[in-house]
Write a protein that holds these residues in place. Structure first.
Motif, PDB file in Angstrom:
ATOM      1  N   VAL A 169       2.021  59.431  70.420  1.00 29.08           N
ATOM      2  CA  VAL A 169       3.207  60.280  70.301  1.00 29.08           C
ATOM      3  C   VAL A 169       4.449  59.420  70.531  1.00 29.08           C
ATOM      4  N   GLN A 170       5.426  59.650  69.669  1.00 29.34           N
ATOM      5  CA  GLN A 170       6.676  58.919  69.806  1.00 29.34           C
ATOM      6  C   GLN A 170       7.843  59.863  69.540  1.00 29.34           C
ATOM      7  N   LEU A 171       8.817  59.820  70.441  1.00 27.86           N
ATOM      8  CA  LEU A 171      10.074  60.525  70.257  1.00 27.86           C
ATOM      9  C   LEU A 171      11.163  59.474  70.180  1.00 27.86           C
ATOM     10  N   GLN A 172      11.846  59.420  69.071  1.00 29.93           N
ATOM     11  CA  GLN A 172      12.852  58.383  68.831  1.00 29.93           C
ATOM     12  C   GLN A 172      14.231  59.021  68.787  1.00 29.93           C
ATOM     13  N   ALA A 173      14.992  58.831  69.855  1.00 32.89           N
ATOM     14  CA  ALA A 173      16.344  59.384  69.922  1.00 32.89           C
ATOM     15  C   ALA A 173      17.348  58.395  69.339  1.00 32.89           C
ATOM     16  N   SER A 174      18.349  58.932  68.679  1.00 28.87           N
ATOM     17  CA  SER A 174      19.381  58.085  68.082  1.00 28.87           C
ATOM     18  C   SER A 174      20.686  58.856  67.973  1.00 28.87           C
ATOM     19  N   GLY A 175      21.744  58.153  67.641  1.00 32.41           N
ATOM     20  CA  GLY A 175      23.023  58.797  67.392  1.00 32.41           C
ATOM     21  C   GLY A 175      24.063  58.610  68.474  1.00 32.41           C
ATOM     22  N   GLY A 176      23.691  57.985  69.577  1.00 35.02           N
ATOM     23  CA  GLY A 176      24.654  57.759  70.640  1.00 35.02           C
ATOM     24  C   GLY A 176      25.693  56.726  70.258  1.00 35.02           C
ATOM     25  N   GLY A 177      26.704  56.604  71.099  1.00 33.44           N
ATOM     26  CA  GLY A 177      27.742  55.627  70.827  1.00 33.44           C
ATOM     27  C   GLY A 177      28.919  55.793  71.757  1.00 33.44           C
ATOM     28  N   LEU A 178      29.968  55.062  71.457  1.00 30.90           N
ATOM     29  CA  LEU A 178      31.203  55.112  72.231  1.00 30.90           C
ATOM     30  C   LEU A 178      32.227  55.927  71.467  1.00 30.90           C
ATOM     31  N   VAL A 179      32.713  56.987  72.090  1.00 31.39           N
ATOM     32  CA  VAL A 179      33.701  57.861  71.457  1.00 31.39           C
ATOM     33  C   VAL A 179      34.811  58.161  72.456  1.00 31.39           C
ATOM     34  N   GLN A 180      35.869  58.777  71.945  1.00 31.08           N
ATOM     35  CA  GLN A 180      36.958  59.191  72.813  1.00 31.08           C
ATOM     36  C   GLN A 180      36.810  60.666  73.183  1.00 31.08           C
ATOM     37  N   ALA A 181      37.414  61.030  74.272  1.00 30.44           N
ATOM     38  CA  ALA A 181      37.396  62.434  74.688  1.00 30.44           C
ATOM     39  C   ALA A 181      37.931  63.302  73.557  1.00 30.44           C
ATOM     40  N   GLY A 182      37.228  64.398  73.319  1.00 29.53           N
ATOM     41  CA  GLY A 182      37.606  65.297  72.242  1.00 29.53           C
ATOM     42  C   GLY A 182      36.847  65.064  70.942  1.00 29.53           C
ATOM     43  N   ASP A 183      36.191  63.939  70.833  1.00 26.48           N
ATOM     44  CA  ASP A 183      35.425  63.617  69.629  1.00 26.48           C
ATOM     45  C   ASP A 183      34.084  64.356  69.612  1.00 26.48           C
ATOM     46  N   SER A 184      33.371  64.179  68.511  1.00 22.84           N
ATOM     47  CA  SER A 184      32.050  64.787  68.343  1.00 22.84           C
ATOM     48  C   SER A 184      31.011  63.717  68.053  1.00 22.84           C
ATOM     49  N   LEU A 185      29.790  64.028  68.418  1.00 17.19           N
ATOM     50  CA  LEU A 185      28.634  63.205  68.093  1.00 17.19           C
ATOM     51  C   LEU A 185      27.461  64.115  67.815  1.00 17.19           C
ATOM     52  N   LYS A 186      26.554  63.641  66.973  1.00 15.84           N
ATOM     53  CA  LYS A 186      25.324  64.390  66.738  1.00 15.84           C
ATOM     54  C   LYS A 186      24.145  63.472  67.019  1.00 15.84           C
ATOM     55  N   LEU A 187      23.366  63.849  67.997  1.00 14.83           N
ATOM     56  CA  LEU A 187      22.169  63.103  68.342  1.00 14.83           C
ATOM     57  C   LEU A 187      20.979  63.647  67.573  1.00 14.83           C
ATOM     58  N   SER A 188      20.047  62.765  67.285  1.00 19.53           N
ATOM     59  CA  SER A 188      18.807  63.156  66.621  1.00 19.53           C
ATOM     60  C   SER A 188      17.630  62.641  67.434  1.00 19.53           C
ATOM     61  N   CYS A 189      16.543  63.345  67.332  1.00 25.50           N
ATOM     62  CA  CYS A 189      15.295  62.917  67.976  1.00 25.50           C
ATOM     63  C   CYS A 189      14.167  63.185  66.987  1.00 25.50           C
ATOM     64  N   ALA A 190      13.628  62.119  66.454  1.00 22.49           N
ATOM     65  CA  ALA A 190      12.556  62.225  65.474  1.00 22.49           C
ATOM     66  C   ALA A 190      11.210  62.080  66.173  1.00 22.49           C
ATOM     67  N   ALA A 191      10.325  63.023  65.932  1.00 25.28           N
ATOM     68  CA  ALA A 191       9.020  63.034  66.596  1.00 25.28           C
ATOM     69  C   ALA A 191       7.919  62.634  65.631  1.00 25.28           C
ATOM     70  N   SER A 192       6.923  61.947  66.163  1.00 32.53           N
ATOM     71  CA  SER A 192       5.753  61.595  65.377  1.00 32.53           C
ATOM     72  C   SER A 192       4.536  61.602  66.293  1.00 32.53           C
ATOM     73  N   GLY A 193       3.385  61.823  65.683  1.00 29.11           N
ATOM     74  CA  GLY A 193       2.154  61.801  66.450  1.00 29.11           C
ATOM     75  C   GLY A 193       1.815  63.095  67.151  1.00 29.11           C
ATOM     76  N   LEU A 194       2.557  64.136  66.874  1.00 29.77           N
ATOM     77  CA  LEU A 194       2.269  65.448  67.459  1.00 29.77           C
ATOM     78  C   LEU A 194       2.610  66.522  66.447  1.00 29.77           C
ATOM     79  N   THR A 195       2.069  67.706  66.680  1.00 32.66           N
ATOM     80  CA  THR A 195       2.397  68.839  65.814  1.00 32.66           C
ATOM     81  C   THR A 195       3.726  69.386  66.297  1.00 32.66           C
ATOM     82  N   PHE A 196       4.786  68.934  65.685  1.00 26.29           N
ATOM     83  CA  PHE A 196       6.131  69.155  66.185  1.00 26.29           C
ATOM     84  C   PHE A 196       6.430  70.630  66.390  1.00 26.29           C
TER      85      PHE A 196
END
Length: 129
Positions: free
Chosen positions: A1-28
């Motif tokens: 089983v693997q959960l791969q998180a991504s999408g982080g970064g450096l932003v300024q206050a008030g900005d937006s970000l979208k994180l993703s977590c892709a799963a494999s090896g399990l019945t999601f």
């Protein structure tokens, strides 16, 4: 089983970000999926969780109205849309999977790190003022 998180970064206050977590090896679609975060020097804390079908979510008050969790079972991916980010949102964000669907219904369970069987490696979010 693997959960791969991504999408982080450096932003300024008030900005937006979208994180993703892709799963494999399990019945999601059989797992509730949660996001936790760990601020520098602090313990991991619950942020939000989404049920297997996506029909039920719970979110901690400090981010309610700014953060939205969603999932795409066809893509085996859970997302965290973060809007109006604040400096205090700076943390490493982790996704986690729980096979027991009923845990989401009890606050003491859904916010308990020990309930989740699988964890991603974390993605760092830094919000500057």
């Amino acid at each position: 089983v693997q959960l791969q998180a991504s999408g982080g970064g450096l932003v300024q206050a008030g900005d937006s970000l979208k994180l993703s977590c892709a799963a494999s090896g399990l019945t999601f679609s059989s797992y509730s999926m949660a996001w936790f975060r760990a601020a520098p020097g602090k313990e991991r804390e619950f942020v939000t969780v989404i049920s297997r079908t996506g029909g039920t979510t719970f979110t901690v008050n400090s981010v309610k109205g700014r953060f939205t969790v969603s999932r795409d079972n066809a893509k085996n991916t859970v997302y965290l849309q973060m809007n109006n980010l604040k400096v205090e949102d700076t943390a490493v964000y982790y996704c986690a999977a729980d096979r027991e669907g009923n845990n989401i219904l009890a606050k003491r369970n859904r916010e308990n790190v020990g309930v989740y069987e699988y964890w991603g490696q974390g993605t760092k979010v830094t919000v500057s003022s």
